[in-house]
Design a protein around this motif. Structure first.
Motif, PDB file in Angstrom:
ATOM      1  N   GLY A  57       0.838  -1.191   0.000  1.00  0.00           N
ATOM      2  CA  GLY A  57       0.000   0.000   0.000  1.00  0.00           C
ATOM      3  C   GLY A  57       0.875   1.243   0.000  1.00  0.00           C
ATOM      4  N   ALA A  58       0.728   2.058   1.037  1.00  0.00           N
ATOM      5  CA  ALA A  58       1.568   3.245   1.161  1.00  0.00           C
ATOM      6  C   ALA A  58       3.031   2.836   1.243  1.00  0.00           C
ATOM      7  CB  ALA A  58       1.166   4.039   2.397  1.00  0.00           C
ATOM      8  N   GLN A  59       3.867   3.478   0.469  1.00  0.00           N
ATOM      9  CA  GLN A  59       5.265   3.102   0.386  1.00  0.00           C
ATOM     10  C   GLN A  59       6.125   3.744   1.464  1.00  0.00           C
ATOM     11  OE1 GLN A  59       6.626   0.845  -2.283  1.00  0.00           O
ATOM     12  NE2 GLN A  59       4.529   0.422  -1.663  1.00  0.00           N
ATOM     13  N   TYR A  60       5.771   4.951   1.855  1.00  0.00           N
ATOM     14  CA  TYR A  60       6.496   5.686   2.884  1.00  0.00           C
ATOM     15  C   TYR A  60       5.611   6.852   3.302  1.00  0.00           C
ATOM     16  CZ  TYR A  60       7.555   8.824  -1.012  1.00  0.00           C
ATOM     17  OH  TYR A  60       7.450   9.666  -2.094  1.00  0.00           O
ATOM     18  N   LEU A  61       5.960   7.496   4.399  1.00  0.00           N
ATOM     19  CA  LEU A  61       5.172   8.615   4.908  1.00  0.00           C
ATOM     20  C   LEU A  61       6.015   9.887   4.909  1.00  0.00           C
ATOM     21  CD1 LEU A  61       3.268   7.048   7.953  1.00  0.00           C
ATOM     22  CD2 LEU A  61       2.606   7.142   5.538  1.00  0.00           C
ATOM     23  N   PRO A  85      15.934   7.332   3.432  1.00  0.00           N
ATOM     24  CA  PRO A  85      16.470   8.501   2.721  1.00  0.00           C
ATOM     25  C   PRO A  85      16.152   8.497   1.233  1.00  0.00           C
ATOM     26  CG  PRO A  85      18.104   7.584   4.228  1.00  0.00           C
ATOM     27  CD  PRO A  85      16.972   6.608   4.188  1.00  0.00           C
ATOM     28  N   GLU A  86      16.044   7.313   0.604  1.00  0.00           N
ATOM     29  CA  GLU A  86      15.788   7.256  -0.829  1.00  0.00           C
ATOM     30  C   GLU A  86      14.469   7.901  -1.216  1.00  0.00           C
ATOM     31  OE1 GLU A  86      16.986   4.866   0.959  1.00  0.00           O
ATOM     32  OE2 GLU A  86      18.867   4.254   0.005  1.00  0.00           O
ATOM     33  N   THR A 187      14.574   3.098  -6.093  1.00  0.00           N
ATOM     34  CA  THR A 187      13.246   3.558  -6.494  1.00  0.00           C
ATOM     35  C   THR A 187      13.318   4.087  -7.917  1.00  0.00           C
ATOM     36  OG1 THR A 187      13.510   5.828  -5.698  1.00  0.00           O
ATOM     37  CG2 THR A 187      12.684   4.189  -4.121  1.00  0.00           C
ATOM     38  N   HIS A 188      12.183   3.991  -8.588  1.00  0.00           N
ATOM     39  CA  HIS A 188      12.112   4.444  -9.976  1.00  0.00           C
ATOM     40  C   HIS A 188      10.709   4.961 -10.248  1.00  0.00           C
ATOM     41  CE1 HIS A 188      12.537   4.330 -14.402  1.00  0.00           C
ATOM     42  NE2 HIS A 188      11.328   3.784 -14.414  1.00  0.00           N
ATOM     43  N   LYS A 189      10.609   6.140 -10.859  1.00  0.00           N
ATOM     44  CA  LYS A 189       9.326   6.685 -11.266  1.00  0.00           C
ATOM     45  C   LYS A 189       9.215   6.639 -12.778  1.00  0.00           C
ATOM     46  CE  LYS A 189       8.557   9.754  -7.320  1.00  0.00           C
ATOM     47  NZ  LYS A 189       8.302  11.147  -6.865  1.00  0.00           N
ATOM     48  N   GLN A 199      12.461  -1.102  -4.659  1.00  0.00           N
ATOM     49  CA  GLN A 199      13.135  -2.293  -4.133  1.00  0.00           C
ATOM     50  C   GLN A 199      12.778  -2.365  -2.645  1.00  0.00           C
ATOM     51  OE1 GLN A 199      17.673  -3.812  -3.394  1.00  0.00           O
ATOM     52  NE2 GLN A 199      17.331  -2.386  -5.084  1.00  0.00           N
ATOM     53  N   ASP A 200      11.706  -3.076  -2.368  1.00  0.00           N
ATOM     54  CA  ASP A 200      11.138  -3.064  -1.027  1.00  0.00           C
ATOM     55  C   ASP A 200      12.109  -3.628   0.004  1.00  0.00           C
ATOM     56  OD1 ASP A 200       8.552  -2.272   0.145  1.00  0.00           O
ATOM     57  OD2 ASP A 200       8.489  -4.327   0.863  1.00  0.00           O
ATOM     58  N   SER A 201      12.867  -4.634  -0.392  1.00  0.00           N
ATOM     59  CA  SER A 201      13.795  -5.260   0.553  1.00  0.00           C
ATOM     60  C   SER A 201      14.982  -4.359   0.876  1.00  0.00           C
ATOM     61  CB  SER A 201      14.289  -6.596  -0.001  1.00  0.00           C
ATOM     62  OG  SER A 201      14.784  -6.470  -1.318  1.00  0.00           O
ATOM     63  N   ALA A 202      15.112  -3.222   0.186  1.00  0.00           N
ATOM     64  CA  ALA A 202      16.188  -2.277   0.497  1.00  0.00           C
ATOM     65  C   ALA A 202      15.787  -1.290   1.587  1.00  0.00           C
ATOM     66  CB  ALA A 202      16.594  -1.513  -0.763  1.00  0.00           C
ATOM     67  N   LYS A 203      14.528  -1.325   1.993  1.00  0.00           N
ATOM     68  CA  LYS A 203      14.104  -0.453   3.084  1.00  0.00           C
ATOM     69  C   LYS A 203      14.702  -0.933   4.405  1.00  0.00           C
ATOM     70  CE  LYS A 203       9.584   0.680   1.059  1.00  0.00           C
ATOM     71  NZ  LYS A 203       8.116   0.523   1.234  1.00  0.00           N
ATOM     72  N   PRO A 204      14.806  -0.056   5.393  1.00  0.00           N
ATOM     73  CA  PRO A 204      15.347  -0.456   6.705  1.00  0.00           C
ATOM     74  C   PRO A 204      14.540  -1.595   7.328  1.00  0.00           C
ATOM     75  CG  PRO A 204      15.179   1.935   6.542  1.00  0.00           C
ATOM     76  CD  PRO A 204      14.475   1.384   5.344  1.00  0.00           C
TER      77      PRO A 204
END
Length: 312
Positions: A57-61, A85-86, A187-189, A199-204
């Motif tokens: 769903g929401a990717q970040y806040l 940070p990305e 991330t890519h737009k 790249q979800d697995s690159a999140k903290p």
């Protein structure tokens, strides 16, 4: 005062949880009902039997309101969230679902409880549904505007304003790739099927998974054009496009699944924090009231709580 006032909140996303926290802090008795198995709405994390996790769903806040930023900072300090940070935002750890889970600590929440009947009962309200027989003095609807309108009925005074709210749907595809697959970006737009790729697995807090996980979210027009396709067809359409973007081999693909969000983001907001029927003890709000972000849902929840407390 508070012990005599019973409030029922339908919807345990960021809006409902925020409203409930403020009411409970003031001493009111609050019960939340949510039709989902979990809470949090689009602050969601999908888990698979193979040990994968996807923020689908929401990717970040992001945070522009200082008080919202302070609330997120408290979650970071408690270990329930971390900066990403990305994307210049905050993510839940080990998944976005941890944010509503942490905020809902201590609240009385009935999950898997779909309220299908809502009617005035004397000076209060009766909530009905499968396994639901609940009475309350005040009711908060913290659900998408079309769902609130359906529950209230088309002849309700608030039905007209609710019908003016418009949404953009979203198709999300969750992909698991062999760790040897190329990872040219975090991330890519883009556009169409690949409007947002992360790249979800690159999140903290997500480095304990057996595959590299990716989340792909399609653009609104593309999503609406394909929204009725079966999930399997959506995954088969979009996953190969991700492989091409990454320069990965089809043999790297080990998991692909799709999800659709009919009420993903508000396209035409209400323009005020909530709607109220004070004579009936009813308030209705959500992120759709002010805009498409979790922060606007949080603002709506706070405003509804303040409104109710001023009249408790």
């Amino acid at each position: 005062m508070g012990e005599q006032v019973r409030v029922a909140i339908i919807g345990a996303g960021i809006t409902g949880i925020t409203c409930a926290r403020a009411l409970v802090a003031a001493g009111l008795t609050v019960t939340l009902f949510d039709k989902g198995r979990g809470i949090g709405g689009r602050l969601a994390t999908r888990r698979t039997d193979g040990g994968l996790r996807f923020d689908h769903g929401a990717q970040y806040l992001p945070a522009s309101d200082p008080e919202f930023a302070a609330m997120l900072g408290g979650l970071v300090d408690a270990g329930d969230a971390a900066p990403w940070p990305e994307a210049a935002g905050i993510v839940g750890t080990p998944g976005m679902a941890q944010i509503p889970r942490a905020l809902a600590q201590g609240l009385d929440i009935r999950s898997g409880a779909m309220v299908t009947a809502l009617r005035r009962d004397g000076t209060g309200w009766h909530l009905g549904g499968e396994g639901i027989d609940h009475h309350a003095d005040r009711v908060v609807l913290a659900i998408p505007a079309p769902q609130a309108r359906d529950l209230l009925g088309g002849d309700h005074p608030l039905a007209g304003p609710l019908a003016q709210v418009r949404y953009r749907a979203n198709i999300t595809v969750m992909v698991g790739l062999d760790p040897a697959a190329p990872r040219p970006f975090v991330t890519h737009k883009g556009q169409d099927a690949l409007a947002w790729v992360a790249q979800d697995s690159a999140k903290p807090g997500r480095d304990d998974q057996p595959l590299t996980t990716w989340v792909v979210q399609a653009a609104p027009d593309y999503s609406m054009h394909h929204i009725d396709l079966p999930f399997a067809d959506l995954a088969q359409m979009i996953a190969p496009q991700l492989l091409d973007l990454l320069g990965a081999d089809p043999a790297h693909l080990h998991h692909a699944a799709a999800h659709r969000w009919l009420y993903s983001q508000t396209d035409h907001a209400l323009g005020q924090p909530f709607l109220a029927d004070d004579a009936a003890g009813l308030v209705v709000g959500g992120d759709w009231a002010l805009g498409p972000l979790a922060e606007t849902g949080w603002a709506s929840g706070r405003a509804m709580a303040a409104h109710l407390l001023a009249r408790a």
